[in-house]
Design an enzyme around this catalytic site. Structure first.
Site, PDB file in Angstrom:
ATOM      1  N   GLY A  48      46.227  42.665  40.157  1.00 60.47           N
ATOM      2  CA  GLY A  48      46.387  44.095  40.319  1.00 60.47           C
ATOM      3  C   GLY A  48      45.546  44.575  41.478  1.00 60.47           C
ATOM      4  CD  GLN A  53      40.678  46.995  44.143  1.00 64.41           C
ATOM      5  OE1 GLN A  53      41.627  47.038  43.375  1.00 64.41           O
ATOM      6  NE2 GLN A  53      39.996  45.886  44.387  1.00 64.41           N
ATOM      7  CB  CYS A 101      36.824  42.769  41.591  1.00 60.51           C
ATOM      8  SG  CYS A 101      37.491  44.256  42.345  1.00 60.51           S
ATOM      9  CG  LEU A 102      41.432  41.080  45.452  1.00 57.60           C
ATOM     10  CD1 LEU A 102      42.754  41.758  45.815  1.00 57.60           C
ATOM     11  CD2 LEU A 102      41.369  39.684  46.040  1.00 57.60           C
ATOM     12  CG  HIS A 143      39.443  45.266  36.884  1.00 60.65           C
ATOM     13  ND1 HIS A 143      38.326  44.466  36.924  1.00 60.65           N
ATOM     14  CD2 HIS A 143      39.846  45.405  38.171  1.00 60.65           C
ATOM     15  CE1 HIS A 143      38.066  44.142  38.183  1.00 60.65           C
ATOM     16  NE2 HIS A 143      38.981  44.707  38.955  1.00 60.65           N
ATOM     17  CD  GLU A 144      43.375  46.684  39.306  1.00 66.86           C
ATOM     18  OE1 GLU A 144      42.979  47.406  40.243  1.00 66.86           O
ATOM     19  OE2 GLU A 144      43.238  45.446  39.305  1.00 66.86           O
ATOM     20  CG  HIS A 147      39.031  49.415  41.355  1.00 65.69           C
ATOM     21  ND1 HIS A 147      37.906  49.126  42.093  1.00 65.69           N
ATOM     22  CD2 HIS A 147      39.472  48.223  40.876  1.00 65.69           C
ATOM     23  CE1 HIS A 147      37.678  47.837  42.083  1.00 65.69           C
ATOM     24  NE2 HIS A 147      38.613  47.254  41.342  1.00 65.69           N
TER      25      HIS A 147
END
Length: 181
Positions: A48, A53, A101-102, A143-144, A147
Site C-alpha cells: 500500500g 508519502q 514502510c517505504l 498503517h496507511e 500516514h
C-alpha cells in the site's frame, strides 16, 4: 498518466502533515493521480501507499495486498483506492506484528494494531463502502491511515527493543522459520 513520484522519508516535514479531505473525486486530475499511484505501488511491490508519502496532501491511499517474501500470508487484493477513510469501530483486542514502510527504509518493528476494525471510505467512483477488516488487512488499513494523519509506524512502537534493521529482521525470520520445521 505516469508520474515520477519520490517517496518522502522520515525526517522530511511533509511526511508529518495531516492530509486534507478529497472533495472532488470526479476531477480528471484526481483520477489520474489514482492511476499513477496504483502504477507506482505495483512497480515498487508495495502492499500500500498513502498519497502523503509522495507529497500529495489528500486523504487517500492505495491498498494492494498480495503474498510476497516479506508477507507470505498476505491475502490477495486488487489495488484499491481508499478515499477519505475512517475507522468507525475497532475491537478492544490489539495484536503486535512486524511492519516496515517505504518512508522508513531499512527498519522493521513490532507494532500494536487493532485486530479488527470497521471502516468507511469511498471508492474512486464515489461508492461509499462500509466493511470490516481483520488481521493483516486491518493492519494494512491502519498503517496507511496513519500516514494521512501525519504518523508513521515507529510512532506506535512500545519499546526500542522491538525495532531492528531489515537485514536483522530477515535473519530473525529465517532463523524462526528454520526452527519451526
Amino acid at each position: 498518466m505516469t508520474q515520477d513520484f519520490q517517496i518522502l522519508e522520515l525526517g522530511q516535514p511533509d511526511l508529518r502533515r495531516v492530509a486534507n479531505a478529497v472533495t472532488d473525486i470526479d476531477q480528471p486530475e484526481f483520477q489520474q493521480q489514482i492511476d499513477a499511484l496504483i502504477d507506482f505501488v505495483q512497480q515498487r511491490g508495495g502492499m500500500g501507499i498513502a498519497a502523503t508519502q509522495v507529497g500529495l496532501n489528500q486523504r487517500f491511499f492505495i491498498m494492494s495486498s498480495h503474498p510476497n517474501e516479506r508477507y507470505p500470508y498476505a491475502p490477495e487484493m486488487p489495488p484499491t483506492c481508499v478515499i477519505n477513510p475512517q475507522i468507525i469501530w475497532h475491537s478492544p483486542v490489539m495484536e503486535k506484528d512486524w511492519e516496515g514502510c517505504l518512508s522508513v527504509p531499512g527498519i522493521r518493528a513490532l507494532v500494536p494494531r487493532y485486530k479488527q476494525i470497521q471502516v468507511r471510505y469511498q471508492l474512486r467512483d464515489g461508492t461509499l463502502i462500509e466493511t470490516v477488516y481483520e488481521d493483516f488487512m486491518a493492519r494494512l488499513f491502519q498503517h496507511e491511515l496513519d500516514h494521512l494523519d501525519g504518523k508513521v509506524f515507529v510512532d506506535r512502537v512500545e519499546s526500542p527493543m522491538e525495532m531492528m534493521t531489515e537485514s536483522s529482521w530477515r535473519a530473525h525470520l529465517f532463523k524462526s522459520t528454520m526452527s519451526s520445521r
